[in-house]
Design a protein around this motif. Sequence first.
Motif, short mmCIF file in Angstrom:
data_model
loop_
_atom_site.label_atom_id
_atom_site.label_comp_id
_atom_site.label_asym_id
_atom_site.label_seq_id
_atom_site.Cartn_x
_atom_site.Cartn_y
_atom_site.Cartn_z
N ILE A 34 70.89 -53.50 39.16
CA ILE A 34 70.04 -53.51 40.59
C ILE A 34 70.48 -52.28 41.45
CG2 ILE A 34 71.99 -54.56 41.82
CD1 ILE A 34 70.17 -56.23 43.35
N LEU A 35 71.69 -51.49 40.82
CA LEU A 35 71.91 -50.34 41.43
C LEU A 35 71.47 -49.15 41.11
CD1 LEU A 35 76.25 -50.74 41.58
CD2 LEU A 35 74.43 -51.25 43.21
N PHE A 36 70.25 -49.21 40.34
CA PHE A 36 69.82 -47.86 39.65
C PHE A 36 69.21 -47.15 40.60
CE2 PHE A 36 69.35 -49.86 35.10
CZ PHE A 36 70.70 -49.82 34.93
N PHE A 289 68.14 -46.00 34.81
CA PHE A 289 68.95 -45.17 35.81
C PHE A 289 68.51 -43.86 36.07
CE2 PHE A 289 72.97 -42.44 35.66
CZ PHE A 289 73.33 -42.57 37.10
N LEU A 290 68.36 -42.82 34.78
CA LEU A 290 67.85 -41.60 34.83
C LEU A 290 66.57 -41.38 35.68
CD1 LEU A 290 69.27 -40.36 31.70
CD2 LEU A 290 70.12 -40.05 33.87
N SER A 291 65.48 -42.42 35.48
CA SER A 291 64.13 -42.27 35.94
C SER A 291 64.16 -42.60 37.61
CB SER A 291 63.47 -43.29 35.30
OG SER A 291 63.17 -42.86 34.01
N GLY A 292 64.98 -43.52 37.67
CA GLY A 292 65.43 -43.68 39.40
C GLY A 292 65.58 -42.57 40.13
N ILE A 293 66.70 -41.72 39.49
CA ILE A 293 67.03 -40.56 40.11
C ILE A 293 66.04 -39.42 39.95
CG2 ILE A 293 68.87 -38.51 39.93
CD1 ILE A 293 70.77 -40.61 38.97
N LEU A 304 61.20 -47.08 48.36
CA LEU A 304 60.09 -47.98 47.94
C LEU A 304 59.11 -47.88 47.05
CD1 LEU A 304 58.75 -50.76 48.78
CD2 LEU A 304 57.73 -49.64 50.87
N HIS A 305 58.73 -46.56 47.16
CA HIS A 305 57.43 -46.10 46.13
C HIS A 305 58.18 -45.98 44.82
CE1 HIS A 305 54.26 -42.70 45.25
NE2 HIS A 305 53.95 -43.92 44.64
N ALA A 306 59.36 -45.71 44.70
CA ALA A 306 59.83 -45.65 43.29
C ALA A 306 60.02 -47.02 42.75
CB ALA A 306 61.30 -45.01 43.19
N ALA A 307 60.39 -47.85 43.70
CA ALA A 307 60.61 -49.46 43.19
C ALA A 307 59.15 -50.01 42.78
CB ALA A 307 60.99 -50.25 44.28
N LEU A 308 58.36 -49.58 43.47
CA LEU A 308 56.72 -50.20 43.13
C LEU A 308 56.32 -49.33 41.87
CD1 LEU A 308 55.09 -50.26 46.63
CD2 LEU A 308 55.89 -52.09 45.52
N LEU A 309 56.68 -48.44 41.65
CA LEU A 309 56.36 -47.77 40.22
C LEU A 309 56.75 -48.33 39.22
CD1 LEU A 309 56.23 -43.87 40.97
CD2 LEU A 309 54.28 -45.30 40.71
N ALA A 310 57.79 -49.14 39.31
CA ALA A 310 58.71 -49.96 38.05
C ALA A 310 58.21 -51.31 38.10
CB ALA A 310 60.04 -50.03 38.41
N LEU A 311 57.30 -51.62 38.80
CA LEU A 311 56.66 -53.18 38.75
C LEU A 311 55.86 -53.22 37.41
CD1 LEU A 311 55.75 -54.24 42.42
CD2 LEU A 311 57.45 -55.19 40.84
N PRO A 312 55.07 -52.37 37.05
CA PRO A 312 53.97 -52.52 35.72
C PRO A 312 54.80 -52.78 34.66
CG PRO A 312 53.12 -50.78 37.28
CD PRO A 312 54.29 -51.15 37.72
N GLY A 313 55.96 -52.00 34.37
CA GLY A 313 56.82 -52.22 33.40
C GLY A 313 57.68 -53.33 33.17
N ALA A 314 58.07 -53.77 34.48
CA ALA A 314 58.72 -55.04 34.96
C ALA A 314 58.09 -56.37 34.30
CB ALA A 314 59.33 -55.43 36.15
N ALA A 315 56.77 -56.14 34.81
CA ALA A 315 55.85 -57.33 34.53
C ALA A 315 55.61 -57.49 32.97
CB ALA A 315 54.54 -57.26 35.31
#
Length: 507
Positions: A34-36, A289-293, A304-315
Amino acid sequence: MTQQHAHTSPGLRAWLGLAVILGPVLLVSMDGSILFLAMPSITEAISPTADQALWMLDIYGFAVGSLLVAFGSIGDRYGRLKLLMTGATVFGLGSVGAAFAPNPELLIACRALMGVAGATLLPSALAVLSELFPDAKQRARAIGIFAAAFAAGFAIGPVVGGLLLTRFWWGSVFLVNLPVIVVFLAFAPVLLREVRSTRPGHVDLASVVASAGGLLLTIYGLKHLAADGLSLLPVLTGALGLAVLTFFALRQRHLEHPLIDFSLFRDRTFTIAIITGLLPLAAWSATAFLSGIYLQSVLGLDVLHAALLALPGAAVLTVTCIVTPAFVDRIGKKAALIICHFTIAGGLLLLLPVTVTSGVGWYIAATVIAGVGYGISFSVVADTAVGAVPAERAGSAGAIAETSNEIGNALGIAILGSLAALIFRLQGPDLAPTLDETLELPNLLPAALTDAQGAFVTGLHAAVLVASLLHVALGAAALRWLSKATAGEPAPTDTEEPAQKQLAGRP
């Protein structure tokens, strides 16, 4: 197992109990990631050093991973429900302390406390789940849901953190744990029964201390070598850590009830499966971690934009984890292990084209493709580990799989993250140890900013390339060692069939 059990469907209590158990499971895995996306906000608020920032991320995973097997044995002996209740309470207290930590030192200490509590929850939750579902087929389905929740926690951790940070301060990523903990403490005594082993054995304190201390010393040495260059202290610390881990491994051979039964690794399928629990999590945690940075500090996207971009992979990761058991039934567990590693390697390589100015499309494609392999790894590792360990040590059985996941999660940031930090230190403008610290410098010249961002992207490329090559190597090893079984699963031997049927739910 009686014939009556074989045809008895679990009642409402069992499914409600499963729902209650999944809450802490989701939290423990989610708090590993969660800290990424929250690290830039934390860095701005309490100004940790580069070393402290890495420990904030790593200490949780090391505490969970190094103590999982020990707490699995303790739960077997003293009662798993009792350990679940205690662990959930401490996890909540640690979350409150972390949310309001005024400095990096206290935040690291609270994260360590949360890790210790998390280590009590996972193996005991899996053992209590076995009591809820005495029917083998229903238990297999419940274990699949358990594994999916664990995988989903890792996957959605950065997304949840990013969404919270758009409305609240950074401490909210810890306070989100409290409602789940309160619900669990209210309903667990009603829906769950106490479970303990009839032959619990002895918990070897020296082994617990050696496993935890060896890991911390080794990683401390690696971190300082990457951050500060070659010097005597980190070399000696790392060497001491390796020596302690060697002592731990040798000691297990002479114990009647070892924390880790290394004889299980004589089976090649089991060995590759456990490495599959470690390596994909190492690759995933480091790249996440590195991608978040990269998305925030290089491309300039908001959280928020970075979090939404992670959704497809998470799904994709979560869905793959759910459907993997049916997939494995068709092609065999060993073929699934091979596909897992080559899929992750292919996804990681798609991060190599990202640049300082563009890379969003490559990032989404990489997380989606690699997510397939990550999802397979969660399900296969859990099934293999639980099915390989005798029924009377159910808590320890669950701990084996989760230990490889948690250690991999921490090692990924520690080793691959340190590799990226080393490259940044060597190629960057030499103004600050990390990219985020460099961006906070006053009067930063455009040329220095470009150099810093370019050095970070080079470090990201190096980390994903190393991780991809490791997955190719493990996939090739699986292909060579296990090629005869890639079309399907061989019939179990007389010694392994009872455990497979009783715990993994194989019909």
